[in-house]
Each structure stands twice: as structure tokens, then as C-alpha cells.
Design a protein around this motif. Sequence first.
Motif, PDB file in Angstrom:
ATOM      1  N   PRO A 318       4.312  -3.931  84.513  1.00  0.00           N
ATOM      2  CA  PRO A 318       4.587  -3.799  85.949  1.00  0.00           C
ATOM      3  C   PRO A 318       5.491  -4.896  86.503  1.00  0.00           C
ATOM      4  O   PRO A 318       6.085  -4.725  87.553  1.00  0.00           O
ATOM      5  N   THR A 319       5.603  -6.016  85.817  1.00  0.00           N
ATOM      6  CA  THR A 319       6.341  -7.146  86.376  1.00  0.00           C
ATOM      7  C   THR A 319       7.699  -7.344  85.737  1.00  0.00           C
ATOM      8  O   THR A 319       8.381  -8.305  86.039  1.00  0.00           O
ATOM      9  N   VAL A 320       8.080  -6.453  84.828  1.00  0.00           N
ATOM     10  CA  VAL A 320       9.340  -6.651  84.127  1.00  0.00           C
ATOM     11  C   VAL A 320      10.266  -5.470  84.346  1.00  0.00           C
ATOM     12  O   VAL A 320       9.924  -4.496  84.999  1.00  0.00           O
ATOM     13  N   ASN A 321      11.471  -5.557  83.777  1.00  0.00           N
ATOM     14  CA  ASN A 321      12.486  -4.538  84.015  1.00  0.00           C
ATOM     15  C   ASN A 321      12.301  -3.327  83.118  1.00  0.00           C
ATOM     16  O   ASN A 321      11.404  -3.251  82.287  1.00  0.00           O
ATOM     17  N   GLU A 322      13.234  -2.390  83.275  1.00  0.00           N
ATOM     18  CA  GLU A 322      13.134  -1.111  82.596  1.00  0.00           C
ATOM     19  C   GLU A 322      13.161  -1.186  81.069  1.00  0.00           C
ATOM     20  O   GLU A 322      12.475  -0.409  80.407  1.00  0.00           O
ATOM     21  N   PRO A 323      13.954  -2.113  80.430  1.00  0.00           N
ATOM     22  CA  PRO A 323      13.954  -2.147  78.974  1.00  0.00           C
ATOM     23  C   PRO A 323      12.581  -2.255  78.340  1.00  0.00           C
ATOM     24  O   PRO A 323      12.312  -1.650  77.308  1.00  0.00           O
ATOM     25  N   LEU A 324      11.681  -3.019  78.939  1.00  0.00           N
ATOM     26  CA  LEU A 324      10.344  -3.123  78.372  1.00  0.00           C
ATOM     27  C   LEU A 324       9.612  -1.786  78.482  1.00  0.00           C
ATOM     28  O   LEU A 324       8.861  -1.389  77.582  1.00  0.00           O
ATOM     29  N   GLY A 325       9.851  -1.066  79.590  1.00  0.00           N
ATOM     30  CA  GLY A 325       9.243   0.260  79.719  1.00  0.00           C
ATOM     31  C   GLY A 325       9.704   1.195  78.616  1.00  0.00           C
ATOM     32  O   GLY A 325       8.908   1.943  78.045  1.00  0.00           O
ATOM     33  N   CYS A 326      11.001   1.157  78.264  1.00  0.00           N
ATOM     34  CA  CYS A 326      11.529   1.984  77.175  1.00  0.00           C
ATOM     35  C   CYS A 326      10.921   1.562  75.844  1.00  0.00           C
ATOM     36  O   CYS A 326      10.594   2.404  74.998  1.00  0.00           O
ATOM     37  N   LEU A 327      10.770   0.254  75.662  1.00  0.00           N
ATOM     38  CA  LEU A 327      10.192  -0.256  74.425  1.00  0.00           C
ATOM     39  C   LEU A 327       8.752   0.224  74.272  1.00  0.00           C
ATOM     40  O   LEU A 327       8.327   0.662  73.202  1.00  0.00           O
ATOM     41  N   LEU A 328       7.989   0.168  75.343  1.00  0.00           N
ATOM     42  CA  LEU A 328       6.603   0.630  75.302  1.00  0.00           C
ATOM     43  C   LEU A 328       6.536   2.132  75.040  1.00  0.00           C
ATOM     44  O   LEU A 328       5.657   2.618  74.315  1.00  0.00           O
ATOM     45  N   SER A 329       7.474   2.863  75.616  1.00  0.00           N
ATOM     46  CA  SER A 329       7.486   4.307  75.430  1.00  0.00           C
ATOM     47  C   SER A 329       7.726   4.671  73.968  1.00  0.00           C
ATOM     48  O   SER A 329       7.043   5.519  73.394  1.00  0.00           O
ATOM     49  N   SER A 330       8.723   4.001  73.351  1.00  0.00           N
ATOM     50  CA  SER A 330       9.009   4.294  71.944  1.00  0.00           C
ATOM     51  C   SER A 330       7.863   3.834  71.050  1.00  0.00           C
ATOM     52  O   SER A 330       7.546   4.499  70.052  1.00  0.00           O
ATOM     53  N   THR A 331       7.226   2.723  71.411  1.00  0.00           N
ATOM     54  CA  THR A 331       6.092   2.242  70.627  1.00  0.00           C
ATOM     55  C   THR A 331       4.919   3.206  70.740  1.00  0.00           C
ATOM     56  O   THR A 331       4.201   3.456  69.766  1.00  0.00           O
ATOM     57  N   ARG A 332       4.730   3.766  71.931  1.00  0.00           N
ATOM     58  CA  ARG A 332       3.665   4.740  72.111  1.00  0.00           C
ATOM     59  C   ARG A 332       3.900   5.965  71.233  1.00  0.00           C
ATOM     60  O   ARG A 332       2.976   6.468  70.579  1.00  0.00           O
ATOM     61  N   ASP A 333       5.149   6.462  71.211  1.00  0.00           N
ATOM     62  CA  ASP A 333       5.455   7.626  70.377  1.00  0.00           C
ATOM     63  C   ASP A 333       5.225   7.316  68.903  1.00  0.00           C
ATOM     64  O   ASP A 333       4.711   8.150  68.151  1.00  0.00           O
ATOM     65  N   TRP A 334       5.611   6.115  68.497  1.00  0.00           N
ATOM     66  CA  TRP A 334       5.405   5.718  67.095  1.00  0.00           C
ATOM     67  C   TRP A 334       3.914   5.674  66.770  1.00  0.00           C
ATOM     68  O   TRP A 334       3.480   6.178  65.729  1.00  0.00           O
ATOM     69  N   LEU A 335       3.124   5.082  67.665  1.00  0.00           N
ATOM     70  CA  LEU A 335       1.680   5.044  67.444  1.00  0.00           C
ATOM     71  C   LEU A 335       1.084   6.446  67.447  1.00  0.00           C
ATOM     72  O   LEU A 335       0.201   6.761  66.640  1.00  0.00           O
ATOM     73  N   SER A 336       1.563   7.301  68.325  1.00  0.00           N
ATOM     74  CA  SER A 336       0.953   8.618  68.484  1.00  0.00           C
ATOM     75  C   SER A 336       1.132   9.491  67.254  1.00  0.00           C
ATOM     76  O   SER A 336       0.307  10.372  67.008  1.00  0.00           O
ATOM     77  N   HIS A 337       2.199   9.257  66.470  1.00  0.00           N
ATOM     78  CA  HIS A 337       2.347  10.091  65.270  1.00  0.00           C
ATOM     79  C   HIS A 337       1.881   9.398  63.991  1.00  0.00           C
ATOM     80  O   HIS A 337       1.681  10.064  62.983  1.00  0.00           O
ATOM     81  N   SER A 338       1.682   8.088  64.010  1.00  0.00           N
ATOM     82  CA  SER A 338       1.256   7.395  62.789  1.00  0.00           C
ATOM     83  C   SER A 338      -0.104   6.724  62.910  1.00  0.00           C
ATOM     84  O   SER A 338      -0.881   6.725  61.959  1.00  0.00           O
ATOM     85  N   TYR A 339      -0.397   6.149  64.078  1.00  0.00           N
ATOM     86  CA  TYR A 339      -1.657   5.430  64.280  1.00  0.00           C
ATOM     87  C   TYR A 339      -2.300   5.847  65.614  1.00  0.00           C
ATOM     88  O   TYR A 339      -2.585   5.008  66.461  1.00  0.00           O
TER      89      TYR A 339
END
Length: 773
Positions: A318-339
Motif C-alpha cells: 500500500p505504501t509503494v509504487n506500481e512496480p511492486l504491485g506488478c511484482l506481487l501479481s507475478s509472484t502470486r501467479d507463480w505460487l498459484s501454479h507451483s506452490y
Amino acid sequence: MIILAESAYDWSMHPSYRIELVRQTHFRRIRLTPLSVTGVSEMVTQYLGREAARSLALEVHEATGGNQLLVRALIEDHGDAVVTFERDSRVAGESFRQAVLTCLQRSGPDALAVARALAVLDTAASSDRVAKLIGRDPDVVTRLLHGLHALGLLDGDCFRNPLGRAAVYEDLSGTELARLHTGAAQLLRQGAGDAIKVAEHLVAAKSVRADWAIGELRRAAEEALAVDDDAAAIKYVEFALSVCTEARERAQLRMLLIRAEWRKDPGAAARHLTALFQEQRDGHLDADQTAVLVRYGMWHGRTEEATETLDQLVRLRPTVNEPLGCLLSSTRDWLSHSYPQFLPAGTDGAPAPQADSAAAPPAQQDQAAAVLSAVLSQGDDDGRCTRVAEQILQGTPLTDDSLEAITSAIQTLVYGERLPMAARWCDMLLAEAEARGVTWWHAVFSGCRAEIAIRNGELVDAERHAARALDLIGPDGWGVAIGLPLGALLYTATAMGDFESARKYLKEPVPSTMFHTRYGLSYQRARGRYYLATDRLQAALADFRYCGELMTAWGLDAPALVPWRSDSAEVHLRLGDYEWAQQLAQEQMSLSGSPKSRTHGASLRVLAATTGHRARLRLLKESVEVLQVSGDRLTLTQALYDLSRVHQVLGECGKARMISRRAGRLAKECRVQRMQEQSAPSHEQPLMLVPDEGDTWKQPGATARQAADMLTLSERKVAALASLGYTNREISGKLHITVSTVEQHLTKIFRKLKVKRRTDLPVELEFHAASMA
């Protein structure tokens, strides 16, 4: 007669004395020149004999430039069997070493300083760099270089032979080496030199205090990784860590070190995880590095630390810019299909991928993770996910950073039932990984290729690729993903009837965390198939049900991932519970998407076992047609076996025998020792897939691949149906052509393929035609 001698390069004598000598009437100046090849040969003959002179004279002359002192030293060393004269030699004998140092000491301290600078600079040497390194006037250095060249030590600005450089280099003290190497590194850096050469000098110095040195070592390590020189990169980073004292810089270096070591041995690289997690808690890693660390931790089952680390990123969002949001989104997708078990709350999903938009390079990893998650959770009926996956593969070069995106794209093709395309891409990437010598990449693509081969029923290839994947980085290197290669080996051993090997694979220890990941599903399904094949039905059912519970809870209930319903249905058939088996098979078919998919064809086969003989015949024929197109040889073999049994029960022994022989041919190709009954229990004697007496299993006419090339599309369809025992009238009704047209097609087919009867038609013809389309 008086003979006077002086050094040509160290004129310590007073000039007036030399002038008086020159004025004498009978004065003669004689300049001594190096020996020619002939002169060297005479010396070698004198000491070692004529035979040695013929083989060694030229090499000795090239190594010494004809300097008599050096020639004699090499002859002595050769007699002691200490040294050879080849240019790639790096070992100087004691006589030669002393001779080189004697020549330099006689030439004066300046000449010795120049030689030492040349020995340190090596191939990067030039008169200007030598002058700067030793703090001498360039003109003086140029004159000294000419003198050393006349001595036979140099060829241009470098030592004539590595033996000469080794002699000078070995004579340097540790302090002098450190000073010269540090100075050489600074000279090359200021001249925009190669970062790798700068790093080599820094490492050779063994101790550096300059602030700029750490940055140069890090840059050199990255350049070494770019050219796949892992050993050099590790050397540079380890040295940088040994002299670095700043905490944040050390954390950055350790991240680079684990990346370099991971390429060769992920198991060995795991030793850095404890320190890295602590450095992350101390705030020394940025968001991108933290996301990479989470991946490393998850791979090795460090789930508690990895999820704790990821939670910190989520809280920052919530306190940072959009790039971190994109990073979290891609990490979520990676976790959702592998872990998916460890997916934290608060990580919102990424937008659905657009198939017709080009993938921007920075977003390729995000897109690849998104499409793999989509194909596992929603399927790919419209082909959108597989189109995006192919775009990613076409536009992404293979690097450490792109490996995750590339493997996700290949897996999207696999789970999207695009196996021929996935196999082509995987084979190309396997060849590149092997050519570039990156063990980690090679192992990952071998694991992917094994999974593709299993789905195609290519058991021999699957076993080979899975064994290779496991050998390359070992069980420790695979971490929780050990379920991928080990599950493939267990599945293939079971399918081929090699239960002894299967039991050996089952005894291999696996991390408990594996069973909470996608990789555990592959292993658990393979274990369930082994239990089913060995009549441990309740254990098999428990494994299949657990797969289903996890997949349902994770939202990854894709039949293409693990067809747990049809697997469970097979167990219920063996238990005599036909109603529950039928329900599971129908559910699997409703979820399998395309009616042409291999999952749909396999479900049809299981469903057929729950019906009466006439309905079973129809369903099995439909199953065989689907499996021929999808290319699953193993399941096709099982369906053909079932089909032959139905024909036998119905009294159609000729068709039963013909289908059985075709099933046997495929079983032999798949290396299946025997095909056991896996449908409803029966008191009838099962047809064993073994050759009849005198049957050689050799195809008398064309192979299936050759046949696909020789026949037209219409002829292929007729041939495929005829090979399954369909009559001419049945083929006529199925293809909506006249019986006469069927007969004409068959006549042409027999002539083209040089066969005389339907039993000689390749049963896998339709598969080869589809795979080449």
C-alpha cells in the motif's frame, strides 16, 4: 690482442673511455647475435645427440630466440625430464628459470622491472601500460623492451614463451605481486578495459582495498555468467565477498553467488539461503531480489522463511509504487501454479493475458506465470493461453532471468494439450542448454521433456530424460521438485512392468513439503498407478483422492494436470463399483474440454468398461480414434487391448486377433512387457499381448510415418478405420462415402504401402498423420 666485453644494454662505463677505444686504428666492434636454428641444432646435438636435435631444435629456438644461455638451460632441463618446449607449457625447469633471471639481472634493475610488469600484464601488455605500471619514461621502456627482445625473451610486447613469463612471475614476492596486479587492474579499468581481465588482476592480487574493486568484480561476474563461465563468476564473487565489509554490498554479492552456483548445483547453492534470509530481514535486499529469494527458498522447502519474506512484501504494497504491485501479481501467479498451498492472503491476481498483444520483454515472466495459472484453473478451450505461450517462446532468449518464463510457457503448451509443439520447443532448448553447458537448464528441460514423453506414451524416452534430469543435479538439487523426475521414473517403470525398479524409486526419500506442491501431484499419481498395478487398490485410491482434494482446494482441477477422476474410476472398476466408476469417468469427460484431447480419449476408455458389450464396443472405438489423433501411445495400446477383448467376447475372433496384434505392436514399441487387465473383472481368459509363434513383429510394408506421407487425407482416414477392424460398410457410413469408394481407397492404400491385408496396416497411422500436420 686484447678482447673487451660490455653489456649492450647497461652502459655503466664512462663515455670518454669508449671514445678512446673507438679511435684506435685496429679497433673492431663485434656484435654478438643469437644462434640460428642450425646453431641451436649443433648445441642440442652436442648434449643430447643427433636424433634429439632433429626433433627439438626448432622448438628450442622458438622458446629461446637463440639465446645460448637459455638454450643450454633448456637442454639441461630436458635431460632431467622436467620441462617440454611447447608454447602452451606453464612449467619452467629450474635451470631455465635461473637462466632467465640471470639474463634479466645482468641487464640491470630497469630491465628486470619491465620484465616483471610484462609478466603481470601478460597479453594486455603494451609499452605505455608498462611505463605507467612501473613509473618509468615511455622512451626508456621502449629501449628496454628492444633489449629484452634481443635477449630472446620477448616477441613483440609479450614473452616469447610462457616458460619465460613463468620464470619471472614465480620470482615475484607476494607484496610485489599484490602491488603490480592492483596497479594493472587500475590501469585496465581506466582504459575501459575488459571487466573480466580487471577482475583476474584483482583476484591475483589476493588483497585489495580500493572501493572500486568490488564493483569491478561484480561486473566481471555478471559478464562471465553472460558467456556461461560459471566457474569464473563464482571465483570473482567469492573473492569480492572475502574483502567486502559493507553489509548491503555483501547481500548483493551473495545473491549473485547463489545464482552462479545454482547453474551448476542448486543443492550446493542452498547453503547460502540462511544468510540471505537474514540479510533480507535486515533490509539489505530490494523487492526484486526478495522475490527471487522466495523462489529459491520454496524450491528447497524453506517454506516458513519464504512465506514470511513474502508477507513483508505484501505489507509494503500500500505504501509503494506500481512496480511492486506488478511484482506481487507475478509472484502470486507463480505460487498459484507451483506452490498454491503457500499463497498468502492479500496478493491480488493479475489481469487475464491477451493472446493477440505482443509480450513486452519485461512482462514476459508475468505473462508466462499468468497463462500457466489460467490453463490449470480454467482450461484452454479457445487456445488463448497456448497462443500467448508460443509468443513468449518465440520472443524470449534463454537466460537465467527468462528460464522461469520459458518453462512456464512450455508447461502451458503441455497442459493445453499441444504436445507436439511443446516437444519441438523443449528439444531446441535442451540442445541449447547442453551446448552452453548450463547444468541447471539442462536438468529442467530434461524434466519437462520426460513429462511430455509420458503423455505421448513414449516410455523409453521418458525414462531416459527423467534419469538424465536426476543425474545432472541429484536429488538435493531438485528440492521439492524431485517429484517431477522421480515421479516420471516411477510411472514409466510401472507402465513397463518393471516393478523392481519402481520399488527402488519408491524408497528414495522425498521432502514432506513436496506433497503440498504441484510437483507432489506428479509423484503421488505415479505412486497411485504403481499401487493399482500391484493390486493395492485402497492405497491407490487414497493417492488419487488426495490429488483430487488438493487440486480442488487449490483451484487447479485440470484433467490435463492429473486425471485423478479417471484414475479413481479404474480403482472402483477393480473393486466392482461400476456406478461410482461411471460417474467419475463422466465427470472427467465433462471437464476435459476438447473431445479430441488425450484426457477425453482416456476417460472414454474407462467409461466403456462400465457398460454392456455393444455400448462398450462403440465407446472403445471412439476412444481409439481420439487417442490416435492425440498421440498417447500407451493409453491407445490399453484401449486397443480392451477393444480386442470386446470383439472376442462378441465372437468376432478375427477382429479380436487383428486388434490384439496391433496392440502388441504398440506395446512392444512402448516397451510394455505385458498388458494387464485394468477394467472390469472377467472370468474370460485375457488376450496376452505377445507375438504369435513365428510372428516377427516386423512391419512388412511402410512405417506409419512413411505411410502418412504416401497417402492422401481421405486414404489415411480409411486406412486408420480399416486397421481398427471396421468393415467397408461401417467405414462408408462413418465417412459418408460409398462402399465402392472405400474399396477403391483400400486398393490404392494396399498398393502404396505394399501390404496385402488389413492386419498389415499401421495402427498408429492416424497419430503420425496428426503429429506432422
